[in-house]
Design a protein around this motif. Structure first.
Motif, PDB file in Angstrom:
ATOM      1  N   PRO A  55       0.707  -1.227  -0.171  1.00  6.66           N
ATOM      2  CA  PRO A  55       0.046  -0.148  -0.103  1.00  6.66           C
ATOM      3  C   PRO A  55       0.823   1.216   0.105  1.00  6.66           C
ATOM      4  O   PRO A  55       0.337   2.377  -0.395  1.00  6.66           O
ATOM      5  CB  PRO A  55      -0.873  -0.136   1.200  1.00  6.66           C
ATOM      6  N   ILE A  56       2.047   1.274   0.511  1.00  2.00           N
ATOM      7  CA  ILE A  56       3.119   2.388   0.521  1.00  2.00           C
ATOM      8  C   ILE A  56       3.634   2.500  -0.901  1.00  2.00           C
ATOM      9  O   ILE A  56       3.878   3.747  -1.288  1.00  2.00           O
ATOM     10  CB  ILE A  56       3.774   2.217   1.706  1.00  2.00           C
ATOM     11  N   ILE A  57       4.349   1.693  -1.320  1.00  4.48           N
ATOM     12  CA  ILE A  57       5.242   1.751  -2.280  1.00  4.48           C
ATOM     13  C   ILE A  57       4.366   1.654  -3.607  1.00  4.48           C
ATOM     14  O   ILE A  57       4.857   2.051  -4.786  1.00  4.48           O
ATOM     15  CB  ILE A  57       6.306   0.698  -2.316  1.00  4.48           C
ATOM     16  N   ALA A  58       3.349   1.048  -3.734  1.00  6.14           N
ATOM     17  CA  ALA A  58       2.506   0.870  -5.063  1.00  6.14           C
ATOM     18  C   ALA A  58       1.911   2.334  -5.470  1.00  6.14           C
ATOM     19  O   ALA A  58       1.353   3.030  -4.805  1.00  6.14           O
ATOM     20  CB  ALA A  58       1.264   0.162  -5.048  1.00  6.14           C
ATOM     21  N   PRO A  59       2.356   2.799  -6.813  1.00  7.27           N
ATOM     22  CA  PRO A  59       2.004   4.153  -7.226  1.00  7.27           C
ATOM     23  C   PRO A  59       0.553   4.336  -7.346  1.00  7.27           C
ATOM     24  O   PRO A  59       0.214   5.610  -7.412  1.00  7.27           O
ATOM     25  CB  PRO A  59       2.962   4.322  -8.497  1.00  7.27           C
ATOM     26  N   TYR A  60      -0.129   3.376  -7.690  1.00  4.04           N
ATOM     27  CA  TYR A  60      -1.376   3.543  -8.060  1.00  4.04           C
ATOM     28  C   TYR A  60      -2.420   2.320  -7.415  1.00  4.04           C
ATOM     29  O   TYR A  60      -1.798   1.491  -6.888  1.00  4.04           O
ATOM     30  CB  TYR A  60      -1.993   3.417  -9.613  1.00  4.04           C
ATOM     31  N   ASP A  61      -3.548   2.610  -7.339  1.00  2.00           N
ATOM     32  CA  ASP A  61      -4.656   1.708  -6.935  1.00  2.00           C
ATOM     33  C   ASP A  61      -4.630   0.352  -7.775  1.00  2.00           C
ATOM     34  O   ASP A  61      -4.748   0.619  -9.049  1.00  2.00           O
ATOM     35  CB  ASP A  61      -6.043   2.177  -6.607  1.00  2.00           C
ATOM     36  N   PRO A  62      -4.346  -0.771  -7.305  1.00  2.00           N
ATOM     37  CA  PRO A  62      -4.203  -1.965  -8.517  1.00  2.00           C
ATOM     38  C   PRO A  62      -5.657  -2.117  -9.139  1.00  2.00           C
ATOM     39  O   PRO A  62      -5.694  -2.880 -10.160  1.00  2.00           O
ATOM     40  CB  PRO A  62      -3.786  -2.961  -7.790  1.00  2.00           C
ATOM     41  N   TYR A  63      -6.679  -1.430  -8.666  1.00  2.00           N
ATOM     42  CA  TYR A  63      -7.977  -1.809  -9.325  1.00  2.00           C
ATOM     43  C   TYR A  63      -8.525  -0.794  -9.764  1.00  2.00           C
ATOM     44  O   TYR A  63      -9.559  -1.015 -10.764  1.00  2.00           O
ATOM     45  CB  TYR A  63      -9.038  -2.301  -8.028  1.00  2.00           C
TER      46      TYR A  63
END
Length: 303
Positions: A55-63
C-alpha cells in the motif's frame, strides 16, 4: 560430584557450545559463499518487501481502471505500462507479490505439517503403518501434480483457497518421504536409545530427539517445494481455477491479458511479459536459495 567429574561436565558443555558455533560458522561460510544463493535471497527479499509494504510503495490503486488507456505502453507515469483495462501493471505486480507469495507459503506450510506427521509416523512406527502410509503416498505420486491439482480444484470449486489446498495436497508425498527417510536414519542412533532406556515416551523421543535431527533435509525440501507451489498456483490461476478477477495475482494477470483477445500480441505484449518475468524470478530465486541451503546443511561441506 568430584573435581574430575565437574571438569568433565564443564568440558562437555564448552565442547557443545564450540560445536554449535562451528556448525553455524560452516553454514555461513558455505551459504554466503554461494553467489546464486545470495542473488536468490536478495530477489526474494525484494518480493517480500513489496508484499509487506504494497500500500505504501505501489504508485496507483491496483483496481483503478482507465479504459481510454487500454494496453498503454510504459511511460514515465506508468513504468510498466497498463493492462487490458487500463490498470497500472507495476501496482498490480506489487500487490500480486502479496497474493502469490502468501498462497505459495500457505500451500507449503500445509504440505510440510501434514507431510511431517505422515513421515514421522511411518518412519518411527514402521511395520504395517509404514507400508499403508507409503503406499498411499505412492498412489498420489502416480499422478502428475498439476493434473491432480486441477482435479481437486474442479471438485472443490475454483478459488484461490482451494488452489492453495490442492497444491498443498499434491506436495505432501514428497515431504513425507523425505521426513520418513530422515527419521529411519535417526531412530537407531545412540542418543535415541539412551532416551528410550531412561524411560522417555514415544512422543517425547520424537519431540526432543527425532524431529530436531530431521529438520535439515525437511527445510531444504520445503524451500524447493515453495518454488513448485508458486508455479502451480500461478498455473491454476492462469487456467481460471485459482484467483478470481480482479484479484492482482501473477497467474491471473496473464489470464486476464490473454482473454482480452488478439490485441495483447499486437500492442499489449508488456501485459504478459512482466507478470511472466515476476513468476520466473520468484521461482528461480527460491530454487537458488534451496540449493544454497542444501549445500550449507550438508555435513560433507564442513571443514
Amino acid at each position: 560430584m568430584t573435581e574430575q567429574a565437574q571438569a568433565g561436565a564443564q568440558t562437555d558443555v564448552v565442547g557443545g557450545r564450540v560445536e554449535s558455533r562451528g556448525r553455524w560458522r560452516d553454514f555461513r561460510r558455505v551459504f554466503f559463499g554461494n553467489r546464486l544463493a545470495l542473488t536468490g535471497t536478495a530477489v526474494m527479499a525484494l518480493f517480500i518487501f513489496c508484499a509487506l509494504f504494497a500500500p505504501i510503495i505501489a504508485p496507483y490503486d491496483p483496481y483503478e481502471q482507465d479504459l481510454t488507456a487500454k494496453f498503454a505502453p510504459p511511460t514515465s507515469q506508468h513504468w510498466l505500462g497498463q493492462d487490458e483495462l487500463g490498470r497500472d501493471i507495476l501496482s498490480r505486480l506489487i500487490y500480486g507479490a502479496r497474493v502469490s507469495l502468501t498462497a505459495g507459503l500457505a500451500a507449503v506450510a500445509f504440505a510440510t505439517v501434514v507431510g511431517t506427521v505422515i513421515g514421522v509416523t511411518a518412519g518411527y512406527v514402521g511395520r504395517w503403518v509404514d507400508s499403508v502410509l507409503m503406499r498411499l503416498m505412492d498412489v498420489i505420486l502416480a499422478f502428475p501434480t498439476i493434473l491432480l491439482a486441477i482435479v481437486i480444484v474442479t471438485i472443490l470449486g475454483p478459488s484461490l483457497t482451494n488452489a492453495m489446498l490442492a497444491v498443498g495436497i499434491v506436495n505432501v508425498p514428497q515431504l513425507a518421504r523425505v521426513v520418513r527417510s530422515a527419521v529411519i536414519t535417526v531412530r537407531e542412533r545412540d542418543y535415541v536409545e539412551a532416551e528410550r532406556a531412561l524411560g522417555a515416551g514415544n512422543l517425547q523421543i520424537v519431540r526432543t530427539a527425532i524431529l530436531p535431527n530431521s529438520l535439515a533435509p525437511l527445510i531444504v525440501q520445503a524451500t524447493l517445494t515453495l518454488a513448485t507451489a508458486i508455479l502451480d498456483i500461478a498455473a491454476l490461476s492462469f487456467l481460471g481455477l485459482g484467483a478470481r478477477p480482479p484479484t492482482p495475482e501473477w497467474g491471473a494477470m496473464l489470464t486476464d491479458a490473454f482473454r482480452s483477445g488478439f490485441g495483447v500480441f499486437v500492442t499489449g505484449q508488456h501485459a504478459i511479459i512482466f507478470p511472466g518475468v515476476a513468476i520466473a524470478l520468484s521461482v528461480l530465486s527460491v530454487n537458488f536459495i534451496g540449493d544454497g541451503l542444501r549445500d550449507a546443511l550438508d555435513p560433507r561441506q564442513r571443514r
